[in-house]
Design a protein around this motif. Structure first.
Motif, PDB file in Angstrom:
ATOM      1  N   THR A 101       3.874   7.347  -9.599  1.00 15.86           N
ATOM      2  CA  THR A 101       4.246   7.968 -10.871  1.00 15.86           C
ATOM      3  C   THR A 101       5.516   7.372 -11.465  1.00 15.86           C
ATOM      4  N   TYR A 102       6.089   6.348 -10.787  1.00 18.70           N
ATOM      5  CA  TYR A 102       7.339   5.757 -11.284  1.00 18.70           C
ATOM      6  C   TYR A 102       7.124   4.370 -11.867  1.00 18.70           C
ATOM      7  N   ALA A 103       6.449   3.495 -11.136  1.00 18.65           N
ATOM      8  CA  ALA A 103       6.260   2.120 -11.584  1.00 18.65           C
ATOM      9  C   ALA A 103       5.147   2.056 -12.619  1.00 18.65           C
ATOM     10  N   PRO A 104       5.414   1.549 -13.831  1.00 18.25           N
ATOM     11  CA  PRO A 104       4.372   1.477 -14.864  1.00 18.25           C
ATOM     12  C   PRO A 104       3.127   0.719 -14.402  1.00 18.25           C
ATOM     13  N   ALA A 105       3.312  -0.340 -13.623  1.00 16.49           N
ATOM     14  CA  ALA A 105       2.162  -1.119 -13.150  1.00 16.49           C
ATOM     15  C   ALA A 105       1.242  -0.285 -12.274  1.00 16.49           C
ATOM     16  N   PHE A 106       1.812   0.620 -11.493  1.00 21.11           N
ATOM     17  CA  PHE A 106       1.018   1.490 -10.626  1.00 21.11           C
ATOM     18  C   PHE A 106       0.460   2.684 -11.393  1.00 21.11           C
ATOM     19  N   LEU A 107       1.221   3.186 -12.316  1.00 19.08           N
ATOM     20  CA  LEU A 107       0.830   4.386 -13.055  1.00 19.08           C
ATOM     21  C   LEU A 107      -0.488   4.168 -13.790  1.00 19.08           C
ATOM     22  N   ALA A 137      -2.835   1.956 -13.012  1.00 19.79           N
ATOM     23  CA  ALA A 137      -3.933   1.487 -12.156  1.00 19.79           C
ATOM     24  C   ALA A 137      -4.603   2.656 -11.453  1.00 19.79           C
ATOM     25  N   PRO A 138      -5.931   2.762 -11.507  1.00 24.69           N
ATOM     26  CA  PRO A 138      -6.613   3.885 -10.851  1.00 24.69           C
ATOM     27  C   PRO A 138      -6.542   3.838  -9.330  1.00 24.69           C
ATOM     28  N   SER A 139      -6.390   2.642  -8.758  1.00 26.80           N
ATOM     29  CA  SER A 139      -6.310   2.492  -7.307  1.00 26.80           C
ATOM     30  C   SER A 139      -5.633   1.163  -7.007  1.00 26.80           C
ATOM     31  N   LEU A 140      -5.218   0.990  -5.743  1.00 29.05           N
ATOM     32  CA  LEU A 140      -4.623  -0.282  -5.355  1.00 29.05           C
ATOM     33  C   LEU A 140      -5.664  -1.389  -5.392  1.00 29.05           C
ATOM     34  N   GLU A 174       0.843  -1.214   0.000  1.00 23.62           N
ATOM     35  CA  GLU A 174       0.000   0.000   0.000  1.00 23.62           C
ATOM     36  C   GLU A 174       0.870   1.253   0.000  1.00 23.62           C
ATOM     37  N   SER A 175       1.913   1.263   0.820  1.00 21.11           N
ATOM     38  CA  SER A 175       2.817   2.407   0.879  1.00 21.11           C
ATOM     39  C   SER A 175       3.554   2.589  -0.434  1.00 21.11           C
ATOM     40  N   SER A 176       4.009   1.491  -1.030  1.00 21.50           N
ATOM     41  CA  SER A 176       4.715   1.564  -2.314  1.00 21.50           C
ATOM     42  C   SER A 176       3.811   2.110  -3.407  1.00 21.50           C
ATOM     43  N   PHE A 177       2.544   1.694  -3.401  1.00 17.62           N
ATOM     44  CA  PHE A 177       1.612   2.153  -4.436  1.00 17.62           C
ATOM     45  C   PHE A 177       1.477   3.671  -4.405  1.00 17.62           C
ATOM     46  N   VAL A 178       1.380   4.228  -3.214  1.00 20.01           N
ATOM     47  CA  VAL A 178       1.250   5.682  -3.074  1.00 20.01           C
ATOM     48  C   VAL A 178       2.571   6.386  -3.411  1.00 20.01           C
ATOM     49  N   TYR A 179       3.672   5.859  -2.898  1.00 19.75           N
ATOM     50  CA  TYR A 179       4.970   6.522  -3.019  1.00 19.75           C
ATOM     51  C   TYR A 179       5.539   6.443  -4.438  1.00 19.75           C
ATOM     52  N   PRO A 226      14.142  25.008   5.102  1.00 16.55           N
ATOM     53  CA  PRO A 226      14.097  24.231   3.858  1.00 16.55           C
ATOM     54  C   PRO A 226      15.067  23.053   3.853  1.00 16.55           C
ATOM     55  N   ARG A 227      16.123  23.138   4.646  1.00 21.78           N
ATOM     56  CA  ARG A 227      17.101  22.038   4.694  1.00 21.78           C
ATOM     57  C   ARG A 227      16.534  20.806   5.383  1.00 21.78           C
ATOM     58  N   LEU A 228      15.423  20.974   6.101  1.00 23.44           N
ATOM     59  CA  LEU A 228      14.814  19.858   6.816  1.00 23.44           C
ATOM     60  C   LEU A 228      13.527  19.373   6.155  1.00 23.44           C
ATOM     61  N   ARG A 229      13.264  19.841   4.927  1.00 28.14           N
ATOM     62  CA  ARG A 229      12.071  19.391   4.213  1.00 28.14           C
ATOM     63  C   ARG A 229      12.355  18.071   3.496  1.00 28.14           C
ATOM     64  N   PRO A 230      11.530  17.051   3.729  1.00 21.40           N
ATOM     65  CA  PRO A 230      11.780  15.749   3.104  1.00 21.40           C
ATOM     66  C   PRO A 230      11.348  15.728   1.642  1.00 21.40           C
ATOM     67  N   TYR A 231      11.939  14.831   0.897  1.00 22.34           N
ATOM     68  CA  TYR A 231      11.590  14.609  -0.510  1.00 22.34           C
ATOM     69  C   TYR A 231      10.167  14.084  -0.599  1.00 22.34           C
ATOM     70  N   GLN A 232       9.411  14.617  -1.571  1.00 19.95           N
ATOM     71  CA  GLN A 232       8.038  14.180  -1.790  1.00 19.95           C
ATOM     72  C   GLN A 232       7.984  13.307  -3.045  1.00 19.95           C
ATOM     73  N   SER A 233       7.274  12.192  -2.973  1.00 23.76           N
ATOM     74  CA  SER A 233       7.236  11.255  -4.090  1.00 23.76           C
ATOM     75  C   SER A 233       5.819  10.776  -4.330  1.00 23.76           C
ATOM     76  N   GLY A 234       5.457  10.654  -5.611  1.00 27.27           N
ATOM     77  CA  GLY A 234       4.148  10.131  -5.974  1.00 27.27           C
ATOM     78  C   GLY A 234       3.021  10.917  -5.348  1.00 27.27           C
ATOM     79  N   ARG A 235       2.096  10.216  -4.726  1.00 26.48           N
ATOM     80  CA  ARG A 235       0.955  10.854  -4.063  1.00 26.48           C
ATOM     81  C   ARG A 235       1.128  10.902  -2.544  1.00 26.48           C
ATOM     82  N   ALA A 236       2.321  10.571  -2.094  1.00 27.32           N
ATOM     83  CA  ALA A 236       2.573  10.547  -0.650  1.00 27.32           C
ATOM     84  C   ALA A 236       2.772  11.959  -0.112  1.00 27.32           C
TER      85      ALA A 236
END
Length: 399
Positions: free
Chosen positions: A157-163, A165-168, A149-154, A338-348
């Motif tokens: 936009t990277y994994a073609p299989a997830f990209l 799919a409308p939902s998990l 579930e976490s991987s699907f959200v994170y 700003p140095r303490l802002r984490p990287y944002q990925s996908g829909r996470a």
């Protein structure tokens, strides 16, 4: 007759007093023993000796591994240890390709490093070219349902299989509609990702002999496998094995998501996830049982509870010392530095922290390390370790 009865009375009275005194001493001794277990770091049969400093951590994906990475980075910086860091501008050690020693910066000059903990796909012969023979190997696993579930959200936009799919739910209802075995290196997050990280084939058939052989292989090489759902208990055991101080394993959650970006899964979706990631499920089941077996054997329930409470109490102390707003994690837009802002990925929606204002310099350094996101910390260690090299580029920090 009265004198004899009185004599007996006094004798019985003394016996009763002695019994009460013995009982009081027994209760006091038990209390003191419990108290010592709670306040003495290495009490109760923990192996003596210097702290372990040669460590290989296989950092699996979406398993609380960023929190463990922060622990290892802090220990390395505090003790001036060398870290096997990605070469050049890279942020991973060749992932998702199998690890090769040449992916490590400076390996041709240094040969061996103290700590290896960045993302890689495990390849023992190549790892052994980088790490000393007495290296302590450990990793971490998470329930594959929630890891997926976490991987699907994170990685949406990277994994073609997830990209596609409308939902998990939709993905797991018909995974072969979206997942293509031939695009393995792009779809590593979509099926048995933890199995893949250990260097195995995520599309292998679930043949019992094969599965048991691979699990036994992990067991032979890795002295400990942590479990994300029981992270505090895992860290208590890790600390014992490494002979570290309590503050060395105290950590805040790093790279965690906000509640609004976590998807609640229906029971049938969970069952489909277990089936789809069956190899991960077998790995997780085995090492979850193994962890609890080791905890019972080495600590026992009462002492384990005390050690976990010590860890949590110290974390609360550091949160009060370091963090603003009672330590509540913040989303990216709320983090002032700003140095303490984490990287944002996908829909996470990845959370971070604000430090309390007015901290003295020494306390500020301690607190900054505790909350520093992994990419920034990796870039910091790279600059310290290779001052002559160009700095790592973290593009999102300039946004």
């Amino acid at each position: 007759a009265w004198a004899l009865t009185g004599c007996h009375f006094h004798r019985y009275f003394r016996v009763i007093l002695l019994l009460l005194l013995a009982l009081t001493l027994l209760v006091l001794a038990r209390f003191l023993l419990t108290d010592l277990e709670l306040v003495t770091p290495l009490f109760g049969g923990q192996a003596e000796g210097p702290p372990v400093t040669n460590i290989m951590f296989l950092k699996t994906h979406k398993t609380a591994s960023s929190t463990v990475l922060n622990i290892l980075y802090r220990f390395a910086e505090t003790h001036n240890l060398s870290v096997a860091l990605p070469a050049g501008l890279q942020v991973h050690l060749g992932y998702p390709r199998l690890f090769l020693a040449r992916y490590v910066e400076g390996v041709e000059l240094q040969h061996h490093f103290n700590i290896m903990c960045n993302h890689l796909r495990f390849n023992l012969p190549e790892v052994q070219k980088v790490m000393p023979n007495n290296t302590f190997y450990f990793s971490i696993l998470r329930n594959p349902v929630f890891q997926l579930e976490s991987s699907f959200v994170y990685y949406k936009t990277y994994a073609p299989a997830f990209l596609r799919a409308p939902s998990l739910d939709a993905f797991l209802a018909s995974p072969r509609t979206f997942y293509n075995d031939s695009r393995l290196l792009k779809n590593v997050y979509a099926k048995n990702n933890m199995w893949f990280d250990f260097g195995f084939d995520p599309n292998a058939p679930r043949e019992e002999g094969y599965v048991r052989a691979r699990i036994a292989e992990v067991e032979r090489r890795f002295q400990l496998v942590l479990i994300a759902e029981h992270l505090d208990e895992s860290l208590v055991l890790l600390r014992r094995r490494l002979r570290w101080a309590l503050d060395d394993v105290v950590a805040f959650r790093i790279n965690s998501r906000s509640a609004r970006s976590v998807t609640r899964l229906a029971p049938e979706t969970r069952e489909r996830a277990r089936s789809w990631c069956a190899l991960d499920w077998r790995l997780y089941e085995h090492f979850n049982r193994s962890l609890w077996g080791q905890l019972r054997a080495e600590l026992g329930p009462r002492r384990l509870r005390g050690e976990v409470e010590r860890l949590r109490a110290r974390r609360r102390e550091l949160a009060t010392l370091c963090l603003q707003d009672g330590g509540a994690p913040k989303n990216r837009s709320q983090i002032r530095d700003p140095r303490l802002r984490p990287y944002q990925s996908g829909r996470a929606d990845i959370l971070g922290y604000n430090l309390r204002p007015g901290l003295d310099n020494q306390t500020l350094r301690v607190c900054q390390r505790l909350v520093m996101p992994e990419l920034q910390y990796m870039a910091r260690l790279y600059a310290l370790q290779f001052p002559e090299k160009p700095r790592k580029n973290i593009p999102f920090l300039g946004e």
